[in-house]
Design a protein around this motif. Structure first.
Motif, PDB file in Angstrom:
ATOM      1  N   ILE A   2       0.793  -1.228   0.024  1.00 47.43           N
ATOM      2  CA  ILE A   2      -0.085  -0.043   0.036  1.00 47.43           C
ATOM      3  C   ILE A   2       0.925   1.202  -0.060  1.00 47.43           C
ATOM      4  CG2 ILE A   2      -1.726   1.305   1.287  1.00 47.43           C
ATOM      5  CD1 ILE A   2      -2.671  -1.423   2.536  1.00 47.43           C
ATOM      6  N   ARG A   3       0.719   1.937  -1.063  1.00 50.01           N
ATOM      7  CA  ARG A   3       1.573   3.224  -1.005  1.00 50.01           C
ATOM      8  C   ARG A   3       0.562   4.535  -1.014  1.00 50.01           C
ATOM      9  NH1 ARG A   3       6.434   4.368  -2.781  1.00 50.01           N
ATOM     10  NH2 ARG A   3       6.808   2.306  -3.988  1.00 50.01           N
ATOM     11  N   ARG A   4       1.229   5.590  -0.282  1.00 47.63           N
ATOM     12  CA  ARG A   4       0.229   6.728  -0.114  1.00 47.63           C
ATOM     13  C   ARG A   4       0.246   7.474  -1.287  1.00 47.63           C
ATOM     14  NH1 ARG A   4       1.995  10.503   4.936  1.00 47.63           N
ATOM     15  NH2 ARG A   4       3.840  10.690   3.624  1.00 47.63           N
ATOM     16  N   VAL A  48       8.494  19.778  -5.628  1.00 49.04           N
ATOM     17  CA  VAL A  48       8.613  18.258  -6.186  1.00 49.04           C
ATOM     18  C   VAL A  48       8.947  17.495  -5.391  1.00 49.04           C
ATOM     19  CG1 VAL A  48       9.336  16.830  -7.727  1.00 49.04           C
ATOM     20  CG2 VAL A  48       8.299  19.050  -8.594  1.00 49.04           C
ATOM     21  N   LEU A  49       9.929  17.749  -4.359  1.00 52.27           N
ATOM     22  CA  LEU A  49      10.641  17.010  -3.357  1.00 52.27           C
ATOM     23  C   LEU A  49       9.793  16.959  -2.380  1.00 52.27           C
ATOM     24  CD1 LEU A  49      13.019  14.990  -2.447  1.00 52.27           C
ATOM     25  CD2 LEU A  49      13.890  17.447  -1.559  1.00 52.27           C
ATOM     26  N   LEU A  50       9.264  17.894  -1.781  1.00 47.63           N
ATOM     27  CA  LEU A  50       8.431  17.948  -0.544  1.00 47.63           C
ATOM     28  C   LEU A  50       7.305  17.340  -0.980  1.00 47.63           C
ATOM     29  CD1 LEU A  50       9.128  21.364   0.883  1.00 47.63           C
ATOM     30  CD2 LEU A  50      10.058  19.133   1.534  1.00 47.63           C
ATOM     31  N   MET A  51       6.595  17.438  -1.963  1.00 49.99           N
ATOM     32  CA  MET A  51       5.328  16.925  -2.405  1.00 49.99           C
ATOM     33  C   MET A  51       5.658  15.071  -2.355  1.00 49.99           C
ATOM     34  SD  MET A  51       2.843  18.806  -2.291  1.00 49.99           S
ATOM     35  CE  MET A  51       3.792  19.777  -0.949  1.00 49.99           C
ATOM     36  N   TYR A  52       6.712  15.027  -2.976  1.00 44.37           N
ATOM     37  CA  TYR A  52       7.013  13.417  -3.193  1.00 44.37           C
ATOM     38  C   TYR A  52       7.149  12.852  -1.920  1.00 44.37           C
ATOM     39  CZ  TYR A  52       9.830   9.210  -3.398  1.00 44.37           C
ATOM     40  OH  TYR A  52      10.394   7.893  -3.236  1.00 44.37           O
ATOM     41  N   LEU A  53       7.859  13.430  -0.690  1.00 43.47           N
ATOM     42  CA  LEU A  53       7.947  13.049   0.473  1.00 43.47           C
ATOM     43  C   LEU A  53       6.751  12.887   1.243  1.00 43.47           C
ATOM     44  CD1 LEU A  53      11.217  14.474   1.630  1.00 43.47           C
ATOM     45  CD2 LEU A  53      10.963  12.126   0.862  1.00 43.47           C
ATOM     46  N   ALA A  54       5.760  13.811   1.090  1.00 47.54           N
ATOM     47  CA  ALA A  54       4.575  14.066   1.566  1.00 47.54           C
ATOM     48  C   ALA A  54       3.481  12.784   0.868  1.00 47.54           C
ATOM     49  CB  ALA A  54       4.044  15.395   1.643  1.00 47.54           C
ATOM     50  N   GLY A  55       3.952  12.339  -0.243  1.00 43.41           N
ATOM     51  CA  GLY A  55       2.995  11.649  -0.788  1.00 43.41           C
ATOM     52  C   GLY A  55       3.684  10.171  -1.269  1.00 43.41           C
ATOM     53  N   PRO A  56       4.011   9.964  -2.097  1.00 42.76           N
ATOM     54  CA  PRO A  56       4.162   8.469  -2.429  1.00 42.76           C
ATOM     55  C   PRO A  56       5.594   7.801  -1.943  1.00 42.76           C
ATOM     56  CG  PRO A  56       4.694   9.693  -4.604  1.00 42.76           C
ATOM     57  CD  PRO A  56       3.776  10.796  -3.480  1.00 42.76           C
ATOM     58  N   ALA A  58       5.831   7.354   1.040  1.00 41.68           N
ATOM     59  CA  ALA A  58       5.566   6.410   2.206  1.00 41.68           C
ATOM     60  C   ALA A  58       4.818   5.198   1.691  1.00 41.68           C
ATOM     61  CB  ALA A  58       4.690   7.049   2.982  1.00 41.68           C
ATOM     62  N   PHE A  59       5.087   3.981   2.217  1.00 42.03           N
ATOM     63  CA  PHE A  59       4.419   2.909   1.859  1.00 42.03           C
ATOM     64  C   PHE A  59       4.388   1.746   3.011  1.00 42.03           C
ATOM     65  CE2 PHE A  59       8.486   1.958   0.252  1.00 42.03           C
ATOM     66  CZ  PHE A  59       8.825   0.649   0.758  1.00 42.03           C
ATOM     67  N   VAL A  60       3.633   0.672   2.959  1.00 44.01           N
ATOM     68  CA  VAL A  60       3.742  -0.223   3.743  1.00 44.01           C
ATOM     69  C   VAL A  60       3.618  -1.754   2.858  1.00 44.01           C
ATOM     70  CG1 VAL A  60       1.393  -0.290   4.411  1.00 44.01           C
ATOM     71  CG2 VAL A  60       2.755  -1.286   5.934  1.00 44.01           C
ATOM     72  N   ALA A  61       4.408  -2.709   3.112  1.00 48.63           N
ATOM     73  CA  ALA A  61       4.371  -3.839   2.372  1.00 48.63           C
ATOM     74  C   ALA A  61       4.469  -5.111   3.537  1.00 48.63           C
ATOM     75  CB  ALA A  61       5.525  -3.901   1.619  1.00 48.63           C
ATOM     76  N   GLY A  99       7.152  -5.417  22.511  1.00 48.42           N
ATOM     77  CA  GLY A  99       8.659  -4.971  23.112  1.00 48.42           C
ATOM     78  C   GLY A  99       9.265  -3.854  22.586  1.00 48.42           C
ATOM     79  N   HIS A 100       8.326  -3.114  21.790  1.00 49.52           N
ATOM     80  CA  HIS A 100       8.830  -1.743  21.156  1.00 49.52           C
ATOM     81  C   HIS A 100       7.676  -0.881  20.992  1.00 49.52           C
ATOM     82  CE1 HIS A 100      12.301  -3.683  19.485  1.00 49.52           C
ATOM     83  NE2 HIS A 100      11.999  -4.675  19.391  1.00 49.52           N
ATOM     84  N   ALA A 101       8.160   0.550  20.807  1.00 42.85           N
ATOM     85  CA  ALA A 101       7.249   1.582  20.670  1.00 42.85           C
ATOM     86  C   ALA A 101       6.376   1.423  19.453  1.00 42.85           C
ATOM     87  CB  ALA A 101       7.714   2.829  20.789  1.00 42.85           C
ATOM     88  N   PRO A 102       5.191   1.780  19.380  1.00 42.59           N
ATOM     89  CA  PRO A 102       4.276   1.474  18.097  1.00 42.59           C
ATOM     90  C   PRO A 102       5.007   2.417  17.017  1.00 42.59           C
ATOM     91  CG  PRO A 102       2.748   2.358  20.097  1.00 42.59           C
ATOM     92  CD  PRO A 102       4.279   2.315  20.432  1.00 42.59           C
ATOM     93  N   ILE A 103       4.665   1.994  15.662  1.00 44.39           N
ATOM     94  CA  ILE A 103       5.311   2.444  14.516  1.00 44.39           C
ATOM     95  C   ILE A 103       4.100   3.240  13.835  1.00 44.39           C
ATOM     96  CG2 ILE A 103       6.685   2.019  12.327  1.00 44.39           C
ATOM     97  CD1 ILE A 103       7.694  -0.312  13.791  1.00 44.39           C
ATOM     98  N   PRO A 104       4.435   4.533  13.706  1.00 41.62           N
ATOM     99  CA  PRO A 104       3.387   5.166  12.733  1.00 41.62           C
ATOM    100  C   PRO A 104       3.391   4.620  11.155  1.00 41.62           C
ATOM    101  CG  PRO A 104       5.138   6.679  13.254  1.00 41.62           C
ATOM    102  CD  PRO A 104       5.445   5.293  14.125  1.00 41.62           C
ATOM    103  N   ILE A 105       2.236   4.668  10.767  1.00 38.74           N
ATOM    104  CA  ILE A 105       2.416   4.168   9.482  1.00 38.74           C
ATOM    105  C   ILE A 105       1.680   5.187   8.562  1.00 38.74           C
ATOM    106  CG2 ILE A 105       1.273   2.407   7.715  1.00 38.74           C
ATOM    107  CD1 ILE A 105       0.878   0.473   9.997  1.00 38.74           C
ATOM    108  N   ALA A 106       2.770   5.855   8.095  1.00 33.75           N
ATOM    109  CA  ALA A 106       2.503   7.126   7.157  1.00 33.75           C
ATOM    110  C   ALA A 106       2.034   7.047   5.863  1.00 33.75           C
ATOM    111  CB  ALA A 106       3.943   7.889   6.864  1.00 33.75           C
TER     112      ALA A 106
END
Length: 178
Positions: A2-4, A48-56, A58-61, A99-106
């Motif tokens: 899943i990609r943002r 373009v760079l900031l929108m890339y970082l704020a958008g696609p 981030a992913f979860v696989a 055993g770890h802190a929760p990981i945010p899924i951006a």
């Protein structure tokens, strides 16, 4: 996976890329100076760079052995045996790890426009997506530890962008003084 895919970020990337290409290939009757190119291309590249970082960026696989959460600047690789589930914490979606802190899924939270663009029920839908991805991917449980790595390419791009912005400001300020 899943990609943002935030529509506002994708639109800004497309517009910024088109604007940068237009600046580079405009008719030759516009005088090009290094300062003019720096003045136009640096802010467009930053957008373009900031929108890339704020958008696609981030992913979860989910693989048979691991859940990979790649936020824009940090990537987590968690063995499936350590995953305790996914939960909503306010407007954030987090992966619970034993055993770890929760990981945010951006990848499941909007990067541009914030929480005001997603109704509260939308977060439950996003939570269901990651839960379905975990449930439908056959698991091969392996022992191991969670790894956390910086995404060095993204950090390098940010550093180059900051240096370009500083160079732009210095160039403009020295040409204004002359």
């Amino acid at each position: 996976m899943i990609r943002r895919n935030d529509p506002l970020a994708l639109l800004a990337i497309a517009m910024g890329t088109a604007a940068g290409a237009f600046v580079l290939v405009t008719p030759s009757h516009i005088p090009y100076t290094p300062q003019m190119l720096l003045l136009f291309l640096t802010p467009i590249g930053t957008l373009v760079l900031l929108m890339y970082l704020a958008g696609p960026a981030a992913f979860v696989a989910v693989t048979r052995t691991h859940v990979v959460v790649a936020n824009p600047l940090v990537r987590y690789r968690v063995p499936r045996s350590l995953v305790d589930g996914v939960r909503i914490d306010g407007f954030d979606i987090e992966l619970r790890v034993s055993g770890h802190a929760p990981i945010p899924i951006a990848a499941l939270t909007p990067g541009v426009g914030g929480h005001n663009r997603v109704p509260p029920g939308g977060y439950q839908t996003r939570l269901n997506k990651i839960a379905a991805l975990v449930n439908h991917t056959p698991a091969t449980l392996v022992a191991g530890t969670m790894t956390r790595r910086y995404r060095y390419v993204h950090l390098f791009l940010l550093a180059v962008d900051v240096l370009a912005l500083i160079g732009m400001v210095l160039s403009i300020s020295t040409s204004a003084l002359a």
